[in-house]
Motif scaffolding. Structure first.
Motif, PDB file in Angstrom:
ATOM      1  N   MET A   1       0.859  -1.181   0.000  1.00  0.00           N
ATOM      2  CA  MET A   1       0.000   0.000   0.000  1.00  0.00           C
ATOM      3  C   MET A   1       0.896   1.232   0.000  1.00  0.00           C
ATOM      4  O   MET A   1       1.916   1.259   0.688  1.00  0.00           O
ATOM      5  N   PHE A   2       0.489   2.238  -0.778  1.00  0.00           N
ATOM      6  CA  PHE A   2       1.193   3.515  -0.754  1.00  0.00           C
ATOM      7  C   PHE A   2       0.301   4.509  -0.011  1.00  0.00           C
ATOM      8  O   PHE A   2      -0.663   5.007  -0.568  1.00  0.00           O
TER       9      PHE A   2
ATOM     10  N   ASN B   1       2.182   8.719   7.763  1.00  0.00           N
ATOM     11  CA  ASN B   1       1.078   8.249   6.919  1.00  0.00           C
ATOM     12  C   ASN B   1       0.982   6.735   6.962  1.00  0.00           C
ATOM     13  O   ASN B   1      -0.120   6.165   7.041  1.00  0.00           O
TER      14      ASN B   1
ATOM     15  N   GLU C   1      -0.377   5.637  10.352  1.00  0.00           N
ATOM     16  CA  GLU C   1      -1.819   5.902  10.445  1.00  0.00           C
ATOM     17  C   GLU C   1      -2.604   4.850   9.653  1.00  0.00           C
ATOM     18  O   GLU C   1      -3.629   4.341  10.115  1.00  0.00           O
TER      19      GLU C   1
ATOM     20  N   LYS D   1      -5.318   2.208  11.302  1.00  0.00           N
ATOM     21  CA  LYS D   1      -6.692   2.164  10.791  1.00  0.00           C
ATOM     22  C   LYS D   1      -7.063   0.755  10.337  1.00  0.00           C
ATOM     23  O   LYS D   1      -8.152   0.248  10.640  1.00  0.00           O
TER      24      LYS D   1
ATOM     25  N   PHE E   1      -8.888  -2.818   3.203  1.00  0.00           N
ATOM     26  CA  PHE E   1      -9.400  -1.472   2.948  1.00  0.00           C
ATOM     27  C   PHE E   1     -10.250  -1.497   1.690  1.00  0.00           C
ATOM     28  O   PHE E   1      -9.932  -2.191   0.724  1.00  0.00           O
ATOM     29  N   ALA E   2     -11.331  -0.728   1.693  1.00  0.00           N
ATOM     30  CA  ALA E   2     -12.065  -0.496   0.450  1.00  0.00           C
ATOM     31  C   ALA E   2     -11.254   0.476  -0.401  1.00  0.00           C
ATOM     32  O   ALA E   2     -10.434   1.223   0.132  1.00  0.00           O
ATOM     33  N   PRO E   3     -11.444   0.481  -1.709  1.00  0.00           N
ATOM     34  CA  PRO E   3     -10.704   1.417  -2.559  1.00  0.00           C
ATOM     35  C   PRO E   3     -10.861   2.860  -2.074  1.00  0.00           C
ATOM     36  O   PRO E   3     -11.981   3.327  -1.874  1.00  0.00           O
ATOM     37  N   GLY E   4      -9.752   3.510  -1.827  1.00  0.00           N
ATOM     38  CA  GLY E   4      -9.780   4.905  -1.409  1.00  0.00           C
ATOM     39  C   GLY E   4     -10.117   5.134   0.046  1.00  0.00           C
ATOM     40  O   GLY E   4     -10.244   6.281   0.484  1.00  0.00           O
ATOM     41  N   GLU E   5     -10.259   4.079   0.831  1.00  0.00           N
ATOM     42  CA  GLU E   5     -10.646   4.273   2.240  1.00  0.00           C
ATOM     43  C   GLU E   5      -9.527   4.970   3.025  1.00  0.00           C
ATOM     44  O   GLU E   5      -9.761   5.587   4.048  1.00  0.00           O
ATOM     45  N   HIS E   6      -8.308   4.794   2.545  1.00  0.00           N
ATOM     46  CA  HIS E   6      -7.219   5.669   2.996  1.00  0.00           C
ATOM     47  C   HIS E   6      -6.530   6.146   1.727  1.00  0.00           C
ATOM     48  O   HIS E   6      -6.322   5.357   0.807  1.00  0.00           O
ATOM     49  N   ASN E   7      -6.195   7.430   1.676  1.00  0.00           N
ATOM     50  CA  ASN E   7      -5.471   7.894   0.501  1.00  0.00           C
ATOM     51  C   ASN E   7      -4.600   9.083   0.835  1.00  0.00           C
ATOM     52  O   ASN E   7      -4.356   9.384   1.998  1.00  0.00           O
TER      53      ASN E   7
ATOM     54  N   SER F   1      -2.082  -3.146  -2.884  1.00  0.00           N
ATOM     55  CA  SER F   1      -3.220  -3.325  -1.971  1.00  0.00           C
ATOM     56  C   SER F   1      -4.547  -2.976  -2.635  1.00  0.00           C
ATOM     57  O   SER F   1      -4.611  -2.153  -3.546  1.00  0.00           O
ATOM     58  N   GLU F   2      -5.585  -3.568  -2.132  1.00  0.00           N
ATOM     59  CA  GLU F   2      -6.944  -3.296  -2.626  1.00  0.00           C
ATOM     60  C   GLU F   2      -7.363  -1.844  -2.427  1.00  0.00           C
ATOM     61  O   GLU F   2      -8.357  -1.395  -2.979  1.00  0.00           O
ATOM     62  N   VAL F   3      -6.623  -1.118  -1.611  1.00  0.00           N
ATOM     63  CA  VAL F   3      -6.998   0.268  -1.316  1.00  0.00           C
ATOM     64  C   VAL F   3      -6.802   1.187  -2.528  1.00  0.00           C
ATOM     65  O   VAL F   3      -7.370   2.272  -2.588  1.00  0.00           O
ATOM     66  N   ARG F   4      -6.016   0.734  -3.509  1.00  0.00           N
ATOM     67  CA  ARG F   4      -5.781   1.566  -4.702  1.00  0.00           C
ATOM     68  C   ARG F   4      -7.111   1.959  -5.328  1.00  0.00           C
ATOM     69  O   ARG F   4      -8.044   1.140  -5.385  1.00  0.00           O
ATOM     70  N   SER F   5      -7.195   3.186  -5.811  1.00  0.00           N
ATOM     71  CA  SER F   5      -8.507   3.605  -6.304  1.00  0.00           C
ATOM     72  C   SER F   5      -8.491   4.260  -7.686  1.00  0.00           C
ATOM     73  O   SER F   5      -9.232   3.840  -8.562  1.00  0.00           O
TER      74      SER F   5
ATOM     75  N   MET G   1      -6.516  12.465   5.819  1.00  0.00           N
ATOM     76  CA  MET G   1      -6.814  11.092   6.195  1.00  0.00           C
ATOM     77  C   MET G   1      -6.112  10.628   7.465  1.00  0.00           C
ATOM     78  O   MET G   1      -6.298   9.489   7.878  1.00  0.00           O
TER      79      MET G   1
ATOM     80  N   PHE H   1     -17.772   7.669   4.774  1.00  0.00           N
ATOM     81  CA  PHE H   1     -16.951   6.532   4.323  1.00  0.00           C
ATOM     82  C   PHE H   1     -15.521   6.700   4.830  1.00  0.00           C
ATOM     83  O   PHE H   1     -14.918   5.764   5.356  1.00  0.00           O
TER      84      PHE H   1
ATOM     85  N   ALA I   1     -11.451   5.260   9.954  1.00  0.00           N
ATOM     86  CA  ALA I   1     -10.606   5.530  11.117  1.00  0.00           C
ATOM     87  C   ALA I   1     -10.563   4.348  12.080  1.00  0.00           C
ATOM     88  O   ALA I   1      -9.561   4.112  12.747  1.00  0.00           O
TER      89      ALA I   1
END
Lengths: 427, 427, 427, 427
Positions: C108-109, C116, C119, C123, C290-296, D14-18, D144, D156, D161
């Motif tokens: 993850m970036f 960051n 955090e 989360k 994480f859902a997409p964009g849930e942390h960015n 990671s799946e967090v990518r959006s 964030m 969302f 958090a």
């Protein structure tokens, strides 16, 4: 209600009810160390309303004063207006309790329960220090409202909050780090190390004997160390004497043998004498800094409790009760030591001091079985500890030898039966 | 205590004491709507223990039952064990109060004060929904322990916490956005907008008439809208009827005229009838999800309060008391409207409904002056509102015409004197 | 800017600036382990950008790749869109770093800084476990944003938050309870005792060597115990390898010698190779929830850092660098031991391991004096610890013998001068 | 990486990518308002790195300066030590930006991202006022990390958090109470009413145009009212100009047309000019009260970003760019108004100002469809709003007429196709 049956409670009362499950009968009358249910069954009371009935049930002198007061239409409810009976309580409490012990406190009536007193103490300590953190201890219990719950250790009770509990930091109680004696050193290190992550607290709050937490009794030298820690760092020392106070350990305040002087003391339970709701927060005059009404509560002036509470103070005019409690405490101690030796299957360890002693058993569920059998044989007694691993002797401090002997006899019977059960170890 | 003097309170009681400052005398006896101090001065009671004495002082029927109970050594204190008197209270409360109103609640005894009930309600709502946020309202008051204080609006009381108060969000009460009628729309927008920053709450908590907050009475259609908002979003509706309940507004529950059915109701103050500490949390059976003992309190089973509280329920067997309160409420309303018109210097606005009405004055400090003069003329009355801008009529709901007339006459006298003072506007 | 003077910073930059106060000159160029200021003064770098310059300044290979990329208008900023250079980094990081170490992580970036990454780790751990509490350690440092600061021990930095910091509980780091070896037992007791007041945490977060906290190096068996504690209780293990990672201790990840496999790893500082902002959060696939964009974060895709970070990975193709760091670490260790012995006035204790070693001095203010003198003699070095009691050797891991010798020589000179000062003990 | 395929990202990231999900290709090069992927497909950029690329990609002047700097081994990373290039940035920022606008700020480098700047601003406001509460607004977005997330509205993102978010209170942004104009009156009432439950805040934080929250542009008179509210109550005004600043709305700071002077300003995104991580916190000298190092961050001194950021300031030497942005903004406005009218199926409302305009559609999912089609036709554009209901035009402010026309043409094509789809309304 005509019959001794529990249907009405099952039907109308919330599932949260608990003691009725352990003592499944309908009580009706009580006197001294005895209770009777609606079928006239008699029970010996080794429970004392969880410490609210240190003088036993319906003490005759208090009863007469109470009847008189009601009869003559004494004012029942007066918030924090001045009333004759409140004035009399204040004066007598000062003369009989505080002055002879060289204690200097202003009395606050924070609402009629222990948790009200704890909440008021925490608020005040935070106000006068300008800090928010409070040090509490492993297995401490201070009440069920959010402020008090935040300094309570029990996970089941904390979970009930439904929100994260903050502004407190749990430290190891005396003897928590088993047999290492490192508790005080560790506490000091955390407080003095700028990198520890522990904020300088407004106060340290503790019970000298943890009643709910498993009858853990702090040694006097440990209490003295805690007081020293507070003094050296301008931290307020709050003693929650709600359960251990009012004679339960043999002195009026439980901390007397340690010779310490807390900044704030929380009292409730037996302070009203007759089981009537009353609580006090004792505040060193230097910290008596609430503005008028900054903490309050509708029932903070319970005049009937002042009437009986004032009468109850007569027990402390001389040292007779003290001596009696201390002597009987030794007998209880000897009895429990004997039980532990005689019934090795208990895997028992002695806990507590004064009239708050018990046995912690390493056998899962055993303490519950013992108290269950006690009830069947006519003895009311509860368990303590975060896993209910302790059975807890809590007789009225006014109990006579006959009552004490009778209760102990039932207890031994229950222990004997329990340890003789085949499937003793259940988990 | 021999004399009517306040020295003893100055000397021994904490600075936090408040009502004694407004009513500086030592009270001794009381009956119905009258109190007497130690010098036999008589006072009319338009205060009613802040709502804890709706039936007046020392009601004769309750008194007799109470004397009998004590005389026969009825058990005084029993935590949440079953007792005869508790069973009788439960049954009668069900029959006389709940059933006829088509209300279906399990009864929880959360500890004997209003704040205990509120704390239990908040915990339960959070537990059953798994959410932490609770919506409260501007000028709401719910108690002084940290959980209840978090949903209380008053800045002075909140500051007393000494810690930041969280897990709540304040919304505009009915008519808060003066004459715009936008409150409900705004609340719905905040709840439905995913970008509002307001978390979906576990519950909405409110008083139908805000007693401490300045006698703000919500309209029935507003209450209905709030109930609808809750239903549409699976939010629990908690009515804090501690002050407005038990007949204060003319019906047993204050919310009856709105036809709404809260999920949880908090009762205390007058529910014990005689001014004795007692509180109830009424819980819809669907939400009766506390584990045994997950919330508790030493004084949650106050048997003396069950005795008098049970007797008090007789007032609700027919609608006589209701009718009387409603009729007298109209007289109070007419009187207050008349005062506002007759004494324009009051810069008064009418507030409240039922037996919780008053006048908000735009003149700084005026309400305090009025109640001060009332006291001098023998009438006990307090102020309300975050700046004490309201004087608040709170007579016992059992008061007779003579008492009401006498009180109102003193009040008018006090208003007249106050408005005639030269330096009326002080700031 | 023409001259080497600091007026412009005094005038325009906030008082919060700090390193400029310890190294009061204006830097201009840098290469390898050397820096030059505007007056062409040369400095040896034993600081390495607090760990962001493990490969030294302006590594020639990375520089050429970077120049090429910019020259050909490679995309500079692309958030978390896919880019050629990001793809190359991902692939090479997988092949050279993760695969050979048998580590299985999604990358993850989280935004380009260590805080960051921390955090995002906190989360995620809270999300996947549904718990809020996180265990952190005495003298741990994890960053300056509120989430990361909550798990940081330093009081000065915590106070800067301006709000109470919650959702964390500080536990004793390895060897914190001096020489008792009780840390692991105590941690387990607090976690397993239902009465301890410590909530079951979502995660345990730690640095294997606490860089800011005073170069406290955990033993490998302690790290293994912590991993076991996590596994036995379904607690996530987060290693914050922001400062100790990327070769600083002699292996790519600092935890490699312990053989543990954290659930989440935080990387930043030197991961971009050239001192360019970049951070990674490595997540075990089971927790990649994480859902997409849930942390960015706007700068989470810093392509220039991908270019140099990819080039930097070549250092890990074989074990040459590792071996060199390990050998030189032993020399540093020997040197420091020698200093402690040779200069007893230091009252020194050795701290740390690898290329993050130093000396803790019991003499107040001594470490600051040493680094001050180092600067005067052309060596950049900082202090660590909550009272700045440690001077901290942090050379680039690519430093050659000549550089290391030169730096150590200056350091000895500074130590000698400091210990020869008359008024050594200042407090 | 040889091919334009996304497998490597699916496998390792990671799946967090959006954004990669909305723009599914691998980018490689970029210049001005154009991007190219690995297959040499060209895209027009109406996204500008979410505001980090206001000057477009790889501006030629900045590029040359950057190449030079790297070539001559200028120091890349220097924390908050003084460096030549940082000094030049500070001086030029003062001369070209602050002085001509009569703004007096000390510059803090809080770490290289917007959320770092917001965290530092909140900490500082709390420190200097001694208060904890901060007022934020509906649909505000500030970052964030936990501190910044606490003042962010989006549910969302807040849910991510994993802990409750506190110390903030959300107020209605301009025009939030649809067409009632009551927002300012309500905010003032809540702040001034001692019973409102809203603590006096340390600060009010806001974006003048809410970029992420749906392009809600506050009117200038509303901003002036907010400034007045702050001044009258000693509340600090923080403008988060991370997205709307650096020319995005047509002036350097977005608040210039309102004539207000915030106490603290947060800048990031385009302040580095070239898309390199950099952030500034501008602090009125009266509030420049952090102790040295009380807030810090490893990458707070990104010298490459100073080089390009200094060069970028040349755009503000005269008013040419301002004028161009303002003129083109009017064209964009006219175009969007025309779209709304021409394509009624859009159910569109215009949003925003300057180079941050867009259309909010009442049709669920429509905005996403429009941006999807844009991408297919070679235009990069994103959505905004808590339900992604807005499509958002965010071209570089340096775009020429040709580029703007080309982009708008594609957008109309996408709108036309979307509104012609059969199953337009999907929910």
């Amino acid at each position: 209600m005509k019959e001794n049956n529990l249907d009405i409670f099952d039907k109308h009362e919330s599932e949260v009810r608990s003691y009725v499950r352990g003592f499944p009968t309908v009580f009706h009358q009580a006197k001294g160390y005895k209770l009777w249910d609606m079928d006239e069954n008699e029970y010996i009371d080794f429970f004392s309303g969880a410490g609210a009935l240190n003088y036993g049930h319906n003490d005759e002198n208090m009863k007469q004063k109470l009847l008189e007061y009601i009869q003559e239409d004494g004012i029942a409810h007066s918030l924090d207006m001045a009333s004759k009976t409140k004035g009399e309580f204040l004066q007598k409490f000062h003369e009989i309790i505080l002055e002879p012990r060289d204690l200097n406190y202003k009395v606050m009536f924070p609402g009629p329960t222990g948790t009200n007193s704890v909440e008021s103490a925490l608020k005040l300590a935070r106000k006068v220090t300008g800090r928010t953190n409070v040090i509490s201890f492993t297995n401490g219990f201070h009440g069920m409202t959010i402020g008090a719950l935040s300094v309570t250790g029990n996970a089941f009770k904390r979970n009930g909050a439904g929100i994260p509990l903050h502004h407190s930091f749990t430290m190891p109680f005396d003897n928590y780090m088993q047999n290492t004696g490192q508790e005080i050193a560790y506490i000091e290190r955390l407080l003095d190390d700028n990198g520890s992550g522990v904020e300088l607290p407004a106060a340290i709050i503790l019970e000298t004997v943890q009643g709910e937490g498993g009858l853990n009794a702090a040694r006097m030298e440990w209490l003295q160390s805690i007081e020293r820690i507070c003094r050296e760092r301008d931290i307020l020392l709050i003693i929650d004497d709600v359960q251990a106070g009012v004679g339960r350990t043999g002195t009026f305040f439980s901390f007397e043998p340690a010779g310490i002087k807390p900044d704030i003391v929380c009292l409730s339970k037996s302070i009203g004498g007759y089981g009537l709701p009353l609580a006090l927060t004792l505040i060193h005059p230097d910290y008596d800094k609430f503005a008028p009404g900054e903490h309050n509560g509708t029932f903070r002036g319970n005049n009937m409790a002042f009437v009986t509470g004032t009468e109850a103070l007569n027990y402390w005019k001389d040292n007779q009760l003290e001596k009696s409690v201390q002597e009987k405490s030794e007998r209880i101690y000897a009895f429990l030591k004997d039980m532990i030796e005689k019934y090795p299957k208990l895997k028992g360890t002695h806990r507590g001091r004064g009239f708050m002693q018990g046995i912690a058993s390493d056998v899962d569920g055993l303490a519950d079985k013992v108290t269950e059998k006690c009830f069947k044989h006519g003895l009311i007694m509860e368990t303590a500890g975060s896993d209910d691993e302790v059975f807890k002797l809590f007789p009225p401090i006014t109990i006579d030898d006959e009552g004490l002997n009778a209760g102990l006899a039932i207890l031994e019977k229950a222990i004997k039966e329990t340890t003789e059960e085949k499937n003793l170890v259940t988990s």
